[in-house]
Write a protein that holds these residues in place. Sequence first.
Motif, mmCIF file in Angstrom:
data_model
loop_
_atom_site.group_PDB
_atom_site.id
_atom_site.type_symbol
_atom_site.label_atom_id
_atom_site.label_comp_id
_atom_site.label_asym_id
_atom_site.label_seq_id
_atom_site.Cartn_x
_atom_site.Cartn_y
_atom_site.Cartn_z
ATOM 1 N N UNK A 37 20.003 54.175 30.216
ATOM 2 C CA UNK A 37 20.618 53.496 31.370
ATOM 3 C C UNK A 37 21.248 52.173 30.939
ATOM 4 N N UNK A 38 22.494 51.974 31.285
ATOM 5 C CA UNK A 38 23.193 50.754 30.895
ATOM 6 C C UNK A 38 22.609 49.545 31.632
ATOM 7 N N UNK A 39 22.500 49.635 32.962
ATOM 8 C CA UNK A 39 21.871 48.551 33.713
ATOM 9 C C UNK A 39 20.946 49.184 34.724
ATOM 10 N N UNK A 40 19.871 48.469 35.100
ATOM 11 C CA UNK A 40 19.008 48.947 36.177
ATOM 12 C C UNK A 40 18.877 47.839 37.210
ATOM 13 N N UNK A 41 18.025 48.051 38.216
ATOM 14 C CA UNK A 41 17.968 47.084 39.319
ATOM 15 C C UNK A 41 17.371 45.742 38.902
#
Length: 298
Positions: free
Chosen positions: A1-5
Motif C-alpha cells: 500500500x502506497x499510503x494508508x489512513x
Amino acid sequence: MARDQYTFTNPAELYADIEPQKGHQPEPGLDADLEPKADLGEDSYRGSGRLQGRKALITGADSGIGAATAIAFAREGADVAMSYLPEEEEDAARIAGILQDAGVTVLTFPGDLRSKDYCRELVAKTVEGLGGLDILVNNGGKQVFNEDITTLDDQQFDDTFTTNVDAMFWITKAAVPHLPGGATIINTTSIQAYSPSDILVDYASTKATINAFTKALAQQLAPKGIRVNAVAPGPIWTPLQVSDGQPQEKVAQFGEDTPLGRMGQPAELAPAYVFLASAESSYVIGETLNVNGGMPTP
Ligand code: NAD
Ligand code: MG
C-alpha cells in the motif's frame, strides 16, 4: 500500500485534485457509475484488529459511506452483514468481495428499508447468520432536493422519513434484545441537522430527528452498556449526491465552501465509525462526531 489512513498528509491537499463531474443517475445511484470514482479506502484502509471478532450490520453498505465503513470494519476483523437495495447488486457484490478478501464472514441482504418486515427480518437473519450482533450502523438514507414546498410530493416526504427515520427505529427496536453489553449503535446523521439547506426541507428534518433519537436512546441504553452515537458527514462524494441529492449545477462546486475547500471522500468517514464501534470509545455516549471539512456545528 502506497499510503494508508495513518500516513501524515496535509488534508487540504489530500484529494484536492479530484474534480466532481456532473453525471446524473437515477435513484439510488451506483458507485460503479460515479465519475470520478469515490475513494472507499479499497487501496488505503489498513486494519489493526480494533474490531476483532465483532459482528456488524450496516445498512446502505453497498456504496459510499456505508461501503467504506464495511471495508474498514472487515479489515479490523469484524464479520459484516450488508443491507442495500436489489438494484444495487453490482456495487454490493464488489464490496462483498473486498470484505471476503479480509477473511471475515459476509452476508448480503438486498431489500427495501421502507418495509417493516424487511427491517425485522434483516436483524433476525443477521443474528442467525453471524451468530449474534454487536455493532449496528443505521446508514441507509434517501435525499432528493426540492425547491418549493408546494411541489414537495407527499410520497417523497413519506419515503424520506420512512427510509431515514422509521427504518432506523424498526431495525434498532428489533436489534436491541440481541445486543450484549459492549455493543454499539451508530446512526448516520448530517450537517443538514444543524445547517438545513432551503432545498432539503424533508431530508434535513429527518437528520435532526436522527440526532434527537440518538441522544435520547443513548441515555436509555447506557445503563445496559450499549452505546449509541452518531456520525454527521459534510459534503461527501457518493452516488446519493448525483441521483438528485442536489441540483446538477451544484455538483461541480461540491464541497468548495467548506473551510478545507474540497469535498470529502467516503474513506475519510470510515475511521469515525471504527472509533465509535470499538471498545476504545467506551465513555463516548450520545455524541455526534462531525466529519465535515471544518464547518462549525453546535
Ligand atoms: P449512498 O447512496 O452511497 O448510500 C445510501 C444508501 O442508502 C444506498 O446505497 C442504499 O443502499 C441505501 N438506501 C436508500 N434507500 C433505501 C431503501 N429504500 N431501502 C434500502 N436501502 C436504501 O450515499 P451516502 O452519501 O454514502 O449515504 C449514506 C448516508 O450518509 C445517508 O444516511 C446519507 O443521508 C448520509 N449523508 C451523506 C452525505 C453526503 O454528502 N454524501 C452527507 C451527510 C449525510
Ligand atoms: Mg448504493
